[in-house]
Design a protein around this motif. Structure first.
Motif, mmCIF file in Angstrom:
data_model
loop_
_atom_site.group_PDB
_atom_site.id
_atom_site.type_symbol
_atom_site.label_atom_id
_atom_site.label_comp_id
_atom_site.label_asym_id
_atom_site.label_seq_id
_atom_site.Cartn_x
_atom_site.Cartn_y
_atom_site.Cartn_z
ATOM 1 N N LYS A 76 0.881 -1.312 0.004
ATOM 2 C CA LYS A 76 0.106 0.127 0.031
ATOM 3 C C LYS A 76 0.986 1.331 0.004
ATOM 4 C CE LYS A 76 -3.732 2.142 2.228
ATOM 5 N NZ LYS A 76 -3.133 3.510 2.243
ATOM 6 N N TYR A 77 1.963 1.206 0.793
ATOM 7 C CA TYR A 77 2.795 2.425 0.850
ATOM 8 C C TYR A 77 3.538 2.494 -0.634
ATOM 9 C CZ TYR A 77 7.400 4.698 1.023
ATOM 10 O OH TYR A 77 8.406 5.496 0.756
ATOM 11 N N LEU A 78 3.967 1.461 -1.226
ATOM 12 C CA LEU A 78 4.579 1.748 -2.600
ATOM 13 C C LEU A 78 3.501 2.063 -3.272
ATOM 14 C CD1 LEU A 78 6.562 -1.703 -2.502
ATOM 15 C CD2 LEU A 78 7.654 0.465 -2.425
ATOM 16 N N MET A 79 2.157 1.825 -3.550
ATOM 17 C CA MET A 79 1.304 2.029 -4.437
ATOM 18 C C MET A 79 0.986 3.572 -4.271
ATOM 19 S SD MET A 79 -1.085 -1.208 -5.177
ATOM 20 C CE MET A 79 -1.390 -1.669 -3.415
ATOM 21 N N ASP A 80 0.866 4.034 -3.079
ATOM 22 C CA ASP A 80 0.611 5.423 -2.403
ATOM 23 C C ASP A 80 1.667 6.329 -3.003
ATOM 24 O OD1 ASP A 80 -1.929 4.722 -1.468
ATOM 25 O OD2 ASP A 80 -1.090 4.589 0.668
ATOM 26 N N GLU A 81 2.912 5.954 -3.328
ATOM 27 C CA GLU A 81 3.959 6.574 -3.997
ATOM 28 C C GLU A 81 4.143 6.471 -5.281
ATOM 29 O OE1 GLU A 81 6.803 8.450 -2.048
ATOM 30 O OE2 GLU A 81 4.748 8.250 -0.805
ATOM 31 N N GLY A 82 3.040 5.868 -5.861
ATOM 32 C CA GLY A 82 2.698 6.172 -7.390
ATOM 33 C C GLY A 82 3.347 4.805 -8.066
ATOM 34 N N ASN A 83 3.982 3.748 -7.313
ATOM 35 C CA ASN A 83 4.512 2.380 -7.972
ATOM 36 C C ASN A 83 3.401 1.547 -8.474
ATOM 37 O OD1 ASN A 83 7.595 2.389 -7.287
ATOM 38 N ND2 ASN A 83 6.395 3.457 -5.622
ATOM 39 N N ASN A 84 3.933 1.159 -9.570
ATOM 40 C CA ASN A 84 3.081 0.049 -10.237
ATOM 41 C C ASN A 84 3.929 -1.459 -9.954
ATOM 42 O OD1 ASN A 84 1.387 -1.518 -11.741
ATOM 43 N ND2 ASN A 84 2.816 -1.453 -13.697
ATOM 44 N N ILE A 85 3.127 -2.463 -9.055
ATOM 45 C CA ILE A 85 3.959 -3.293 -8.507
ATOM 46 C C ILE A 85 3.353 -4.664 -8.898
ATOM 47 C CG2 ILE A 85 4.729 -1.833 -6.532
ATOM 48 C CD1 ILE A 85 2.654 -3.462 -4.872
ATOM 49 N N GLY A 86 4.183 -5.709 -8.737
ATOM 50 C CA GLY A 86 3.806 -7.035 -8.808
ATOM 51 C C GLY A 86 4.257 -7.835 -7.774
ATOM 52 N N ILE A 87 3.366 -8.682 -7.132
ATOM 53 C CA ILE A 87 3.733 -9.570 -5.811
ATOM 54 C C ILE A 87 3.738 -10.941 -6.436
ATOM 55 C CG2 ILE A 87 3.053 -10.183 -3.508
ATOM 56 C CD1 ILE A 87 1.450 -7.510 -3.433
ATOM 57 N N LEU A 88 4.671 -11.340 -6.030
ATOM 58 C CA LEU A 88 5.100 -13.075 -6.453
ATOM 59 C C LEU A 88 4.998 -13.642 -5.120
ATOM 60 C CD1 LEU A 88 5.526 -15.334 -8.453
ATOM 61 C CD2 LEU A 88 8.018 -14.680 -8.351
ATOM 62 N N GLU A 89 3.940 -14.562 -5.091
ATOM 63 C CA GLU A 89 3.778 -15.540 -4.067
ATOM 64 C C GLU A 89 4.301 -16.972 -3.972
ATOM 65 O OE1 GLU A 89 2.162 -15.244 -0.927
ATOM 66 O OE2 GLU A 89 2.530 -13.126 -0.949
ATOM 67 N N ASN A 90 4.964 -17.363 -3.122
ATOM 68 C CA ASN A 90 5.569 -18.713 -3.480
ATOM 69 C C ASN A 90 5.189 -19.578 -1.812
ATOM 70 O OD1 ASN A 90 7.050 -20.934 -3.581
ATOM 71 N ND2 ASN A 90 8.820 -20.086 -2.924
ATOM 72 N N ASP A 91 3.969 -20.152 -1.850
ATOM 73 C CA ASP A 91 3.736 -20.817 -0.625
ATOM 74 C C ASP A 91 4.359 -22.273 -0.527
ATOM 75 O OD1 ASP A 91 2.363 -21.187 1.869
ATOM 76 O OD2 ASP A 91 0.668 -20.518 1.086
ATOM 77 N N TYR A 92 4.444 -22.608 1.030
ATOM 78 C CA TYR A 92 5.018 -23.973 0.935
ATOM 79 C C TYR A 92 4.006 -25.015 0.771
ATOM 80 C CZ TYR A 92 7.469 -27.488 3.750
ATOM 81 O OH TYR A 92 7.997 -28.849 4.059
ATOM 82 N N GLY A 93 4.157 -26.108 -0.310
ATOM 83 C CA GLY A 93 3.456 -26.811 -0.606
ATOM 84 C C GLY A 93 2.740 -26.445 -1.831
ATOM 85 N N ALA A 94 1.586 -27.189 -1.999
ATOM 86 C CA ALA A 94 0.755 -27.224 -3.199
ATOM 87 C C ALA A 94 -0.250 -26.406 -3.322
ATOM 88 C CB ALA A 94 0.273 -28.567 -3.628
ATOM 89 N N VAL A 95 -0.707 -25.838 -2.126
ATOM 90 C CA VAL A 95 -1.930 -24.847 -2.008
ATOM 91 C C VAL A 95 -1.270 -23.537 -1.732
ATOM 92 C CG1 VAL A 95 -4.174 -24.518 -1.041
ATOM 93 C CG2 VAL A 95 -3.335 -26.801 -1.789
ATOM 94 N N ASN A 96 -1.642 -22.442 -2.305
ATOM 95 C CA ASN A 96 -1.137 -21.143 -2.032
ATOM 96 C C ASN A 96 -2.187 -20.490 -1.088
ATOM 97 O OD1 ASN A 96 0.042 -18.432 -1.721
ATOM 98 N ND2 ASN A 96 1.534 -18.945 -3.446
ATOM 99 N N VAL A 97 -2.205 -20.324 -0.041
ATOM 100 C CA VAL A 97 -3.212 -19.662 0.813
ATOM 101 C C VAL A 97 -3.254 -18.347 0.964
ATOM 102 C CG1 VAL A 97 -4.063 -19.808 3.112
ATOM 103 C CG2 VAL A 97 -3.603 -21.900 2.380
ATOM 104 N N ASP A 98 -1.447 -18.014 1.209
ATOM 105 C CA ASP A 98 -1.452 -16.437 1.371
ATOM 106 C C ASP A 98 -1.774 -15.622 0.130
ATOM 107 O OD1 ASP A 98 -0.401 -17.069 3.945
ATOM 108 O OD2 ASP A 98 1.750 -17.208 3.306
ATOM 109 N N MET A 99 -1.680 -16.172 -1.040
ATOM 110 C CA MET A 99 -1.979 -15.287 -2.145
ATOM 111 C C MET A 99 -3.747 -15.020 -1.926
ATOM 112 S SD MET A 99 -1.724 -16.257 -6.265
ATOM 113 C CE MET A 99 -2.478 -15.151 -7.431
ATOM 114 N N MET A 100 -4.489 -15.673 -1.635
ATOM 115 C CA MET A 100 -5.847 -15.195 -1.538
ATOM 116 C C MET A 100 -5.803 -14.188 -0.519
ATOM 117 S SD MET A 100 -7.656 -19.071 -1.595
ATOM 118 C CE MET A 100 -9.235 -18.316 -2.072
ATOM 119 N N LEU A 101 -4.904 -14.275 0.522
ATOM 120 C CA LEU A 101 -5.223 -13.019 1.465
ATOM 121 C C LEU A 101 -4.998 -11.555 1.093
ATOM 122 C CD1 LEU A 101 -3.735 -14.870 4.674
ATOM 123 C CD2 LEU A 101 -6.130 -15.033 3.934
ATOM 124 N N LEU A 102 -4.321 -11.650 -0.140
ATOM 125 C CA LEU A 102 -3.888 -10.398 -0.623
ATOM 126 C C LEU A 102 -4.698 -9.873 -2.103
ATOM 127 C CD1 LEU A 102 0.128 -11.034 -1.045
ATOM 128 C CD2 LEU A 102 -1.197 -9.756 0.764
#
Length: 340
Positions: free
Chosen positions: A24-50
């Motif tokens: 949120k800070y980076l976007m408020d500063e005008g940045n275009n961002i990409g977030i790469l999620e790499n969860d442990y195991g075959a199901v990516n839970v943390d990505m759903m939280l973003l």
């Protein structure tokens, strides 16, 4: 060149929560961002939280686990190549809590990534009330995650005493010493000169909800260090396992009680974290009643649990899975608490 930041942190340290605020800070500063999620195991839970971060200035990508290291390395590199063509100002990488940090540096120095990306920051998230009785394998993971960090950002510091925070910093330094790393981080109440503190590294122990724009600006320019340390003969992450349970049916109250027992019962193994989603009836969180018919399971809830804290909160969408991560996990005992 696109700046890429690595957000490290042991299981349950709060990486995803920090990324929400940092992004949120980076976007408020005008940045275009990409977030790469790499969860442990075959199901990516943390990505759903973003998911709610997604929009014109933020996109989410994912690498699934469940593969060997060579396969994972290829997937990581391929995903970064694809993201390098998307016009981001900055890419944030959130690995699993047992990620080999050397993989990050090695891949970003390979062609063509070394021409597209510039390593920006390595930010290590550490729980202010870190467990004292970590195994040698867990201590190695902890040390490897902080060894190259430009700064340590301590989570939940508002819930910890100064003694607990100091104890955690001491633990981090002991873990670094065990792997023969010369890096050290400063503690509370020490009268060091500014130069000495620069040599010892930065530790930020401020309530995240009270962090200012200037605080995040400092974190966003903390950089990184290249430290050397001794790796064990056997891969430390092989000591960790994860168990997946789909379509668990219980009330919110029952889920909290089950999580408390699984995290505290040594017969379940050394459980570091439980996370995931479950569907419950709209009235379960209030009345605690059991509902037997499938059509009545309507409300999504998220579980995020460590020994220090169990959080259950409502969500608009989820995926019916609970994940237990730890060492020497005893599946039958864990299943008995989940009533499956």
């Amino acid at each position: 060149m696109v700046k890429v930041d690595l957000i490290t942190g042991f299981l349950g340290s709060g990486k995803t929560t920090f990324i929400r605020k940092y992004a949120k800070y980076l976007m408020d500063e005008g940045n275009n961002i990409g977030i790469l999620e790499n969860d442990y195991g075959a199901v990516n839970v943390d990505m759903m939280l973003l998911q709610d971060l997604m929009g014109d200035n933020c996109e989410l990508e994912m690498i699934s686990g469940g593969c060997d290291k060579d396969c994972h390395r290829r997937r990581f590199k391929t995903k970064l190549i694809a993201m390098g063509m998307c016009g981001y100002d900055r890419v944030i990488v959130e690995p699993s809590g047992i990620f080999d940090v050397d993989e990050f540096f090695d891949i970003l120095h390979e062609e063509p990534l070394n021409r597209w990306y510039q390593i920006g920051n390595v930010i290590a998230i550490v729980d202010s009330r870190l467990e004292n009785d970590l195994s040698d394998e867990a201590d190695f993971i902890l040390a490897s995650e902080v060894a190259d960090a430009g700064c340590i950002v301590m989570s939940k510091s508002q819930e910890a005493s100064p003694e607990e925070i100091q104890g955690t910093i001491d633990h981090v330094n002991r873990a670094l010493e065990k792997v023969h790393c010369r890096r050290r981080f400063g503690g509370l109440g020490k009268e060091n000169t500014e130069q000495d503190m620069d040599k010892m590294g930065n530790v930020i122990h401020k309530n995240w909800d009270e962090m200012s724009k200037e605080d995040f600006a400092g974190i966003a320019s903390c950089g990184y260090e290249m430290s050397t340390y001794r790796k064990p003969e056997l891969e430390a992450d092989e000591a960790f396992t994860s168990l997946y349970y789909m379509n668990v049916k219980m009330t919110e109250k029952e889920l909290r009680e089950a999580a408390e027992k699984i995290l505290s019962d040594p017969e379940c193994g050394h459980v570091f974290r439980m996370k995931g989603f479950m569907r419950v009836d709209d009235g379960d969180g209030i009345s605690g009643k059991s509902v037997q018919t499938e059509k009545n399971w309507k409300k999504w809830i998220e579980l995020n649990a460590t020994k220090n804290e169990i959080t259950i909160r409502p969500l608009h969408v989820g995926q019916e899975v609970l994940i237990v991560i730890g060492e020497d996990l005893q599946e039958e005992k864990i299943k008995s608490y989940l009533k499956i």
